[in-house]
Design an enzyme around this catalytic site. Structure first.
Site: not given
Length: 348
Positions: A132, A186, A189, A192, A196, A212, A239, A242
């Site tokens: 990152d 997934c 579904c 998430c 949010c 976000c 946060c 999700c």
């Protein structure tokens, strides 16, 4: 490498090739839509993110690494416990990944050790490690190398590890066999997307960072848009919603590393307590933490918004008094958010 990785605390090691051309159209569309907000570095590097050999000349393969970060003592039912924090307006909620030591430092150190182990086996080789910290398409590389698949929230998901993990990469000039990707799971579904708070997941696999809460509380440098403030609740740094809502995270793994154990300073504290930190105390208490990078000014900004949201639920004299005590703060940014907070009233 898998064995060495496990010894260093990584839960999985994979290998990806350098041809990410298929990801370029999606990256360009995301940038063209302005979904990166004020993260200018995202557009500054352009397609270099999708072209590893341009970022690090000579790169032939990319070693990918995954490291789980849930603390070792995380109890069963932790998702419900974390959701319950959001129902206590006076409590300050820090994203789970940031409650321990700065993951950048932990992963960088261990990726360097992994590279050293590789060198001890094959001899000196060209390499550069990232976590990152550079224009790298981390989730794309992770999904290509079998670390998981890209979930609808845009994060990497694994059937045996959920999404509560960090990703790291080592760009190498060695031709290594790529590990196979895994299929997506997934299904239908949309948990998430549905959960949010700010509707930042504007479509499956598409995130508008400008909405976000993680972006707003960490990356965004200026005033938080007024229309989004009431939606932020008591989240003051990041946060997790999700991820908390994702069914696959019932399989999230605990970390074997003490580095990610939650510190008391960042867990279960009240907004009033954290708002009282002056800059010196903020720097002292966030030493070695990812939180420090936002600085004291944004810290107060974020807490002021959470305090205003608490006042929208019911009157908290201690919160109102704490805000009033800082009403003349030297920072215009902090003053504006305090003023907004003081104007909030329950049922108003």
């Amino acid at each position: 490498m898998r064995e060495w990785g496990r010894e260093l605390g990584f839960s999985q090691i994979g290998v990806a090739d350098v041809d990410l051309s298929a990801a370029e159209p999606g990256l360009l569309a995301w940038l063209d839509n302005g979904f990166h907000g004020q993260m200018a570095y995202m557009s500054a590097h352009g397609l270099k993110r999708a072209r590893p050999a341009e970022l690090v000349p000579g790169t032939v393969s990319i070693v990918t690494a995954r490291m789980d970060y849930l603390p070792a003592d995380t109890p069963e039912g932790w998702q419900a416990i974390e959701f319950s924090r959001l129902a206590r307006p006076g409590e300050a909620v820090v994203s789970m990944y940031a409650r321990g030591r700065d993951y950048h430092k932990v992963l960088r150190s261990r990726l360097a050790k992994l590279a050293g182990r590789i060198a001890s086996e094959v001899g000196p080789f060209g390499h550069r490690a990232f976590t990152d910290s550079a224009p790298v398409l981390e989730v794309e590389l992770a999904s290509r190398s079998g670390q998981g698949w890209r979930g609808r929230h845009t994060l990497a998901l694994d059937r045996e590890g959920g999404s509560m993990f960090f990703l790291g990469e080592i760009y190498v000039d060695l031709a290594l066999p790529a590990t196979a990707p895994v299929s997506e799971h997934c299904g239908t579904c949309t948990a998430c997307i549905d959960v949010c708070p700010t509707a930042a997941i504007v479509a499956p696999y598409r995130l508008d960072a400008r909405r976000c809460i993680s972006y707003l509380t960490i990356e965004h440098p200026g005033p938080i848009p007024v229309e989004l403030r009431p939606l932020m609740g008591n989240r003051i740094y990041g946060c997790d919603d999700c991820q908390l809502a994702c069914p696959w995270n019932k399989f999230a793994q605990r970390s074997p590393l003490a580095d990610f154990d939650a510190l008391d300073d960042r867990t279960g504290r009240t907004l009033v307590e954290l708002f009282a930190w002056n800059e010196a105390e903020f720097l002292r208490r966030t030493e070695g933490s990812a939180i420090r990078r936002i600085g004291h000014e944004r810290w107060l900004r974020n807490i002021a918004v959470a305090m205003g949201n608490a006042l929208r639920v019911s009157d908290h004299p201690e919160i109102r008094a704490a805000l009033a005590a800082h009403e003349h703060h030297p920072s215009p940014l902090v003053r504006e958010h305090i003023g907004w907070a003081l104007c909030q009233q329950a049922n108003g």
